[in-house]
Motif scaffolding. Structure first.
Motif, PDB file in Angstrom:
ATOM      1  N   GLY A 164       0.836  -1.172  -0.098  1.00  0.00           N
ATOM      2  CA  GLY A 164      -0.129  -0.186   0.247  1.00  0.00           C
ATOM      3  C   GLY A 164       0.753   1.328  -0.025  1.00  0.00           C
ATOM      4  O   GLY A 164       0.128   2.363   0.135  1.00  0.00           O
ATOM      5  N   MET A 165       2.194   1.209  -0.153  1.00  0.00           N
ATOM      6  CA  MET A 165       2.811   2.365  -0.195  1.00  0.00           C
ATOM      7  C   MET A 165       2.685   3.374  -1.376  1.00  0.00           C
ATOM      8  O   MET A 165       2.787   4.616  -1.422  1.00  0.00           O
ATOM      9  N   ILE A 166       2.166   2.450  -2.474  1.00  0.00           N
ATOM     10  CA  ILE A 166       1.930   3.516  -3.689  1.00  0.00           C
ATOM     11  C   ILE A 166       0.800   4.471  -3.292  1.00  0.00           C
ATOM     12  O   ILE A 166       0.644   5.328  -3.921  1.00  0.00           O
ATOM     13  N   HIS A 167      -0.174   3.883  -2.556  1.00  0.00           N
ATOM     14  CA  HIS A 167      -1.289   4.988  -2.102  1.00  0.00           C
ATOM     15  C   HIS A 167      -0.764   6.125  -1.445  1.00  0.00           C
ATOM     16  O   HIS A 167      -1.433   7.067  -1.617  1.00  0.00           O
ATOM     17  N   PHE A 168      -0.115   5.967  -0.449  1.00  0.00           N
ATOM     18  CA  PHE A 168       0.642   6.864   0.160  1.00  0.00           C
ATOM     19  C   PHE A 168       1.470   7.994  -0.487  1.00  0.00           C
ATOM     20  O   PHE A 168       1.493   9.112  -0.282  1.00  0.00           O
ATOM     21  N   ALA A 169       2.183   7.309  -1.566  1.00  0.00           N
ATOM     22  CA  ALA A 169       3.031   8.248  -2.456  1.00  0.00           C
ATOM     23  C   ALA A 169       2.135   8.905  -3.395  1.00  0.00           C
ATOM     24  O   ALA A 169       2.090  10.119  -3.571  1.00  0.00           O
ATOM     25  N   VAL A 170       0.783   8.465  -3.887  1.00  0.00           N
ATOM     26  CA  VAL A 170      -0.085   9.151  -4.623  1.00  0.00           C
ATOM     27  C   VAL A 170      -0.946  10.174  -3.595  1.00  0.00           C
ATOM     28  O   VAL A 170      -1.022  11.342  -4.291  1.00  0.00           O
ATOM     29  N   LEU A 171      -1.277  10.013  -2.490  1.00  0.00           N
ATOM     30  CA  LEU A 171      -1.783  10.967  -1.509  1.00  0.00           C
ATOM     31  C   LEU A 171      -0.601  12.223  -1.345  1.00  0.00           C
ATOM     32  O   LEU A 171      -1.047  13.080  -1.197  1.00  0.00           O
ATOM     33  N   PHE A 172       0.598  11.685  -1.393  1.00  0.00           N
ATOM     34  CA  PHE A 172       1.626  12.768  -0.944  1.00  0.00           C
ATOM     35  C   PHE A 172       1.503  13.787  -2.328  1.00  0.00           C
ATOM     36  O   PHE A 172       1.623  15.003  -2.217  1.00  0.00           O
TER      37      PHE A 172
END
Length: 292
Positions: free
Chosen positions: A249-257
């Protein structure tokens, strides 16, 4: 031998053009790599039309791969980077063959529009299928809004100029002309015959160099090229984290950032653009003083 001489002349011309319109991405990646691809196209006897078609295909493949989750986003980002490189190539080949035209520029804009418009829905769908949460979907559309606004700000002077010269009412045109030239006029209390002190060149401080470097990084990261590379980096971190630390799920946090970064840029760039005199100066230089 002739091919080598022709490519050398092309390379020198492209680096000369870079001095007029280059940026951080162009200097360190886009232009050096694209010139190697252009050399390959020349040796194969391919033209700018082949490069434009390759650019469209690689961009659509990259957009479609975004649906497949982190691995798809990583591979799709690689294809989109190739899409950006081929964007340099078609222009380089067109200038080399002496076939640069307005038609080619319009087709190039359509190429970008199709690929960029396809990328964000595919990315949004891929993230939604990966975790089933709506906030990732919303974050992608914030990124899309920033991408469209960035293009709008880049084209704003030309758009205002077109409106000012054609569709604005006559009274409003003259009012805009008057206000533009009154803003740029010399203050009344100033004395034009007063000699100015010669400007002294001062060495650029370390703080100024750091600010300039950070500004270059920011400009590069807020472009569509920078967004693509940061998105690919986020997907790579997600894959590594899932393999080594069993944390997905790190990609989701990257997109949120990236979405939060885009909101900041929307506010900051818009406010800076309103306060700057870029539009006024470009309009003034193109319109010419009616009093002359």
């Amino acid at each position: 031998m002739n091919n080598d001489c022709g490519f050398q002349a092309l390379e020198e011309r492209e680096w000369a053009l870079f001095s007029e319109r280059g940026d951080f991405f162009t200097r360190y990646f886009g232009l050096p790599v694209s010139l190697r691809i252009t050399n390959l196209y020349l040796r194969l006897g391919l033209t700018e039309n082949h490069a434009s078609f390759s650019m469209l295909i690689t961009g659509l493949i990259g957009a479609a791969l975004m649906i497949l989750g982190p691995w798809g986003i990583l591979l799709g980002s690689c294809f989109l980077v190739l899409h950006h490189l081929l964007d340099y190539v078609d222009g380089q080949l067109a200038r080399h063959y002496g076939r640069a035209s307005v038609k080619g520029a319009v087709l190039d804009r359509w190429n970008h529009f199709i690929v960029e418009t396809a990328t964000f829905p595919c990315l949004a769908l891929g993230l939604y299928l990966d975790n089933g949460q709506m906030w990732s979907w919303i974050a992608v559309w914030v990124l899309y809004i920033w991408n469209r606004l960035r293009v709008l700000l880049a084209q704003l002077p030309a758009n205002i100029l077109s409106e000012e010269l054609s569709r604005y009412p006559a009274l409003e045109r003259e009012m805009m002309r008057s206000n533009l030239f009154s803003i740029n006029a010399q203050p009344v209390n100033s004395r034009p015959d007063t000699p100015r002190k010669p400007e002294t060149t001062r060495p650029v401080s370390f703080k100024t160099r750091v600010r300039s470097f950070l500004c270059s990084i920011r400009v590069a990261s807020t472009s569509y090229n920078g967004f693509t590379m940061l998105l690919g980096l986020g997907a790579l971190i997600d894959i590594v984290a899932s393999q080594l630390f069993f944390h997905e799920g790190m990609i989701h946090f990257a997109v949120l950032f990236l979405a939060a970064y885009s909101v900041f840029n929307i506010v900051d760039y818009s406010w800076s653009y309103i306060r700057s005199d870029r539009v006024a100066s470009e309009l003034t230089s193109r319109l010419g003083n009616p009093a002359e």
